[in-house]
Design a protein around this motif. Structure first.
Motif, short mmCIF file in Angstrom:
data_model
loop_
_atom_site.label_atom_id
_atom_site.label_comp_id
_atom_site.label_asym_id
_atom_site.label_seq_id
_atom_site.Cartn_x
_atom_site.Cartn_y
_atom_site.Cartn_z
N LYS A 8 -13.77 -5.63 9.84
CA LYS A 8 -14.48 -5.08 8.83
C LYS A 8 -15.34 -5.99 8.31
CE LYS A 8 -11.19 -1.40 7.11
NZ LYS A 8 -10.33 -1.06 6.00
N GLU A 9 -14.90 -7.26 8.20
CA GLU A 9 -15.77 -8.19 7.61
C GLU A 9 -17.30 -8.21 8.09
OE1 GLU A 9 -15.39 -9.95 4.84
OE2 GLU A 9 -16.88 -11.51 4.70
N GLU A 10 -17.07 -8.17 9.51
CA GLU A 10 -18.39 -8.14 10.45
C GLU A 10 -19.26 -6.87 10.28
OE1 GLU A 10 -16.70 -11.35 13.60
OE2 GLU A 10 -16.51 -9.15 13.93
N LEU A 11 -18.45 -5.85 10.08
CA LEU A 11 -19.16 -4.36 9.90
C LEU A 11 -19.63 -4.29 8.71
CD1 LEU A 11 -16.63 -2.27 12.33
CD2 LEU A 11 -18.85 -3.50 12.82
N LYS A 12 -19.13 -4.82 7.57
CA LYS A 12 -19.71 -5.04 6.36
C LYS A 12 -21.15 -5.56 6.49
CE LYS A 12 -15.34 -5.47 3.82
NZ LYS A 12 -14.42 -6.64 3.04
N MET A 13 -21.32 -6.54 7.12
CA MET A 13 -22.62 -7.17 7.14
C MET A 13 -23.49 -6.36 7.61
SD MET A 13 -21.50 -11.35 7.83
CE MET A 13 -23.29 -11.85 7.28
N VAL A 14 -23.12 -5.51 8.85
CA VAL A 14 -24.07 -4.62 9.72
C VAL A 14 -24.46 -3.48 8.51
CG1 VAL A 14 -24.32 -2.87 11.26
CG2 VAL A 14 -23.11 -5.27 11.90
N ASN A 15 -23.41 -2.90 8.03
CA ASN A 15 -23.67 -1.48 7.41
C ASN A 15 -24.22 -1.92 5.71
OD1 ASN A 15 -22.83 -0.10 9.78
ND2 ASN A 15 -20.49 -0.45 9.02
N GLU A 16 -23.77 -2.65 5.18
CA GLU A 16 -24.24 -2.97 3.87
C GLU A 16 -25.62 -3.48 3.98
OE1 GLU A 16 -21.49 -5.53 1.63
OE2 GLU A 16 -19.73 -4.39 2.20
N THR A 17 -25.94 -4.49 5.04
CA THR A 17 -27.60 -4.76 5.09
C THR A 17 -28.15 -3.54 5.22
OG1 THR A 17 -26.60 -7.01 5.99
CG2 THR A 17 -29.01 -6.38 6.11
N ARG A 18 -27.99 -2.70 6.02
CA ARG A 18 -28.90 -1.71 6.18
C ARG A 18 -28.98 -0.76 5.07
NH1 ARG A 18 -27.83 1.13 12.18
NH2 ARG A 18 -28.46 -0.63 13.37
N LYS A 19 -27.97 -0.64 4.40
CA LYS A 19 -28.05 0.27 2.99
C LYS A 19 -28.83 -0.47 1.87
CE LYS A 19 -24.90 2.60 -0.59
NZ LYS A 19 -23.82 3.17 -0.79
N ILE A 20 -28.35 -1.74 1.55
CA ILE A 20 -29.36 -2.48 0.44
C ILE A 20 -30.70 -2.62 0.92
CG2 ILE A 20 -29.53 -4.67 -0.58
CD1 ILE A 20 -26.27 -5.14 0.13
N MET A 21 -31.09 -2.80 2.17
CA MET A 21 -32.29 -2.88 2.68
C MET A 21 -33.12 -1.63 2.78
SD MET A 21 -32.76 -6.58 3.04
CE MET A 21 -33.69 -6.94 4.57
N GLY A 22 -32.25 -0.48 2.61
CA GLY A 22 -32.97 0.83 2.90
C GLY A 22 -33.63 1.07 4.21
N ASP A 23 -32.79 0.30 5.19
CA ASP A 23 -33.46 0.34 6.53
C ASP A 23 -32.49 0.54 7.79
OD1 ASP A 23 -34.81 0.21 9.00
OD2 ASP A 23 -36.37 -1.58 8.16
N ASP A 24 -32.12 1.82 8.29
CA ASP A 24 -31.04 1.83 9.18
C ASP A 24 -31.49 1.32 10.67
OD1 ASP A 24 -29.21 2.88 7.21
OD2 ASP A 24 -29.55 4.98 7.76
N SER A 25 -32.64 0.77 10.62
CA SER A 25 -32.94 0.47 11.99
C SER A 25 -32.83 -1.18 12.14
CB SER A 25 -34.61 0.53 12.40
OG SER A 25 -35.21 -0.30 11.55
N LEU A 26 -32.52 -1.77 11.11
CA LEU A 26 -31.98 -3.22 11.24
C LEU A 26 -30.49 -3.56 12.10
CD1 LEU A 26 -32.29 -4.45 7.41
CD2 LEU A 26 -33.79 -4.82 9.45
N SER A 27 -31.04 -4.48 12.98
CA SER A 27 -29.92 -4.50 13.78
C SER A 27 -29.21 -6.14 13.61
CB SER A 27 -30.57 -4.66 15.21
OG SER A 27 -30.05 -5.73 16.29
N VAL A 28 -27.91 -6.17 13.12
CA VAL A 28 -27.23 -7.39 12.85
C VAL A 28 -26.26 -7.55 13.75
CG1 VAL A 28 -26.06 -8.62 10.83
CG2 VAL A 28 -27.94 -7.09 10.13
N SER A 29 -26.02 -8.74 14.23
CA SER A 29 -25.00 -9.01 15.29
C SER A 29 -24.32 -10.10 14.58
CB SER A 29 -25.50 -9.29 16.75
OG SER A 29 -24.63 -9.47 17.48
N PRO A 30 -23.27 -9.97 13.86
CA PRO A 30 -22.17 -10.79 13.29
C PRO A 30 -21.04 -11.38 13.99
CG PRO A 30 -21.79 -8.58 12.31
CD PRO A 30 -22.61 -8.50 13.70
#
Lengths: 339, 339
Positions: free
Chosen positions: B213-235
């Motif tokens: 869940k911690e890793e998926l938070k970094m994925v999903n929260e980053t997209r929401k805060i930055m307002g960009d659902d194309s951002l690809s985070v691999s944590p």
């Protein structure tokens, strides 16, 4: 020696250091055919007694004459001592397995991880090279898991972040953490800064390009061991207050696609690799559980969520064992019957 | 309140926890206009005294009536308490700034890092949203440095490995490390396994896809805060035995090329960021040197050796400060004069 002899005469330069003592443990545990141990050490440690397999050996001074008496010389006393003694030992007839960085990138010296490139130990006539380099600890554990994957899927690119044990700086590195935890304020920090409760992104010396020597070792040694100068490794190396082993977080992009099940299967059959990958049982590699183990442990194997043909995994090995002593002894094992 | 009042009535749910107490410190240090602190806590901690700015406040039980008396409620008592109380508090008229994961991915709740998306705090009529979520610590420090780079070079992909402090599990996380170091063998490990001298690649609960869940938070929260659902985070997120802050090793691929000097310049001017990047002086961010600091520290800024338009860097922030309390107080600061 001929195969009728009982065993090999093995010198260990740096026998009283953390890696040197681990070499003795590993030789004994793996029942390496030893007829005599010749412990060699700096003047400070000379005359110290070393117990091996119930027998006591006294630490001596390295010399041409001493090396003429041995079959194999394991070196772990730093690059300076290796530069001073390796060629002398080799000319005196000992096969030198050198754990320092002195000869790793020398084009005339093979750099060997037995699971990856054991053939490099011997020349084209099948005779052992007289100086064989043992790679850097961070590199060894990484290439052991990369090799079977590279053979199957072709590596394109690796991004690696390390979590390295204080024992990477030997006994001094371990003592520094213990002293700091006990509240002792040192005159100067062994790890550049306080390592207790800290993480320090600085191992070995910084180079012009902003990378440390430790990081560039992972780049250059990996290419040499894998025999592929197109491999692209992007490293960040970090010291943390742990014992027992180095951790590595790897993001690996391949040419060919894979299934995670196939990767797990492939790694579970790979030599020297143990897959520990059962999140529901809280099973994954850790430095503490890798302590005094000879294998490389891999887990957290999962597909990159977004990038195609890309895998994340977490790799741990005991940096004093597979990262140093065990790898050197495994090279020596390849020499059995061929000296 | 009207701007003629002396200050705001601020409730803190979870006031006796590590983040709650840090919120009090940060409110005081940053001279937030407080007329009254209303400390709220679980029944175990009720009646405890909290000192704020020389005045003593007694911990109370949360209730609709209590929330009706306050202007702002900072929540840091876990997702359960937030689910129980946030809507009640908001309906009673308090603006809730929630540090738990309860509402972060709720499409009706803004997820805010003031350096990145302060505008999300208010609705289209300029009124504050009544529940505002504070992101996960690991996400906050990452997006603070990613945002200015994204604006200039457009992010394509981020590979991130974390080095997370035991205080991410609050006081219990810190106490567990101290007890383990003192030789106490616990009934069960707070960090799932022994954390002293260890590194554990397991933070929060494992999901079906092999990520935590911690890793998926970094994925999903980053997209929401930055307002960009194309951002690809691999944590990959890892707990290590440190205090003072979380470290993050980032490999960032951009659409546009950059110069490292320009990146350093851009980050040195970015709000909330301090560049610590002078290897020759052994200067780079570390958890210990980030302790009790409100900023995000970045260093080891260097070009990927092989991959084009790609950067490596190392980011550290105090997870109790910018990763939790400071970010919440900064959100509250945006409300000044607008309640």
């Amino acid at each position: 020696m001929s195969s009728t002899q009982k065993g090999y005469r093995v010198a260990i330069l740096g026998a009283t250091g953390l890696v040197g003592r681990t070499m003795l443990d590993v030789l004994e545990e793996r029942k390496f055919p030893v007829s005599e141990i010749v412990p060699l050490a700096s003047s400070r440690s000379r005359g110290k007694e070393i117990v091996f397999d119930g027998r006591t050996f006294v630490t001596r001074e390295p010399s041409k004459e001493v090396f003429a008496e041995v079959d194999i010389a394991l070196f772990s006393a730093g690059a300076g001592a290796s530069h001073e003694w390796a060629r002398i030992a080799a000319e005196a007839g000992a096969v030198v397995i050198d754990n320092s960085s002195a000869f790793r990138m020398d084009p005339d010296v093979p750099l060997v991880v037995p699971e990856v490139n054991p053939e490099a130990i011997f020349d084209e006539d099948g005779r052992p090279e007289m100086i064989i380099a043992n790679p850097n600890c961070s590199t060894i554990q990484m290439v052991v898991v990369l090799k079977p994957l590279h053979d199957r899927y072709r590596l394109r690119r690796v991004v690696v972040s390390t979590y390295q044990s204080v024992t990477g700086k030997g006994k001094a590195g371990r003592d520094a953490l213990e002293a700091e935890l006990a509240g002792t304020v040192p005159e100067s920090f062994t790890h550049v800064h306080q390592i207790a409760f800290n993480a320090i992104p600085h191992i070995d010396v910084f180079q012009e390009n902003g990378y440390t020597k430790e990081e560039l070792k992972m780049v250059n040694e990996t290419r040499k061991i894998m025999g592929d100068d197109s491999l692209s490794v992007s490293p960040t190396t970090v010291r943390i207050p742990v014992y027992g082993g180095h951790g590595e977080s790897l993001n690996i992009e391949f040419e060919e696609d894979f299934s995670v099940d196939d990767v797990r299967e492939l790694l579970s059959k790979a030599p020297g690799v143990i897959v520990q990958d059962n999140p529901s049982a809280n099973l994954y590699p850790m430095p503490l559980s890798s302590y005094e183990k000879d294998e490389v442990f891999v887990g957290r194997i999962r597909r990159d969520l977004w990038h195609p043909k890309t895998l994340n995994m977490w790799v741990v090995a005991d940096n004093l064992r597979k990262g140093a002593a065990t790898n050197a002894v495994q090279i020596a094992e390849q020499l059995i019957g061929r000296l």
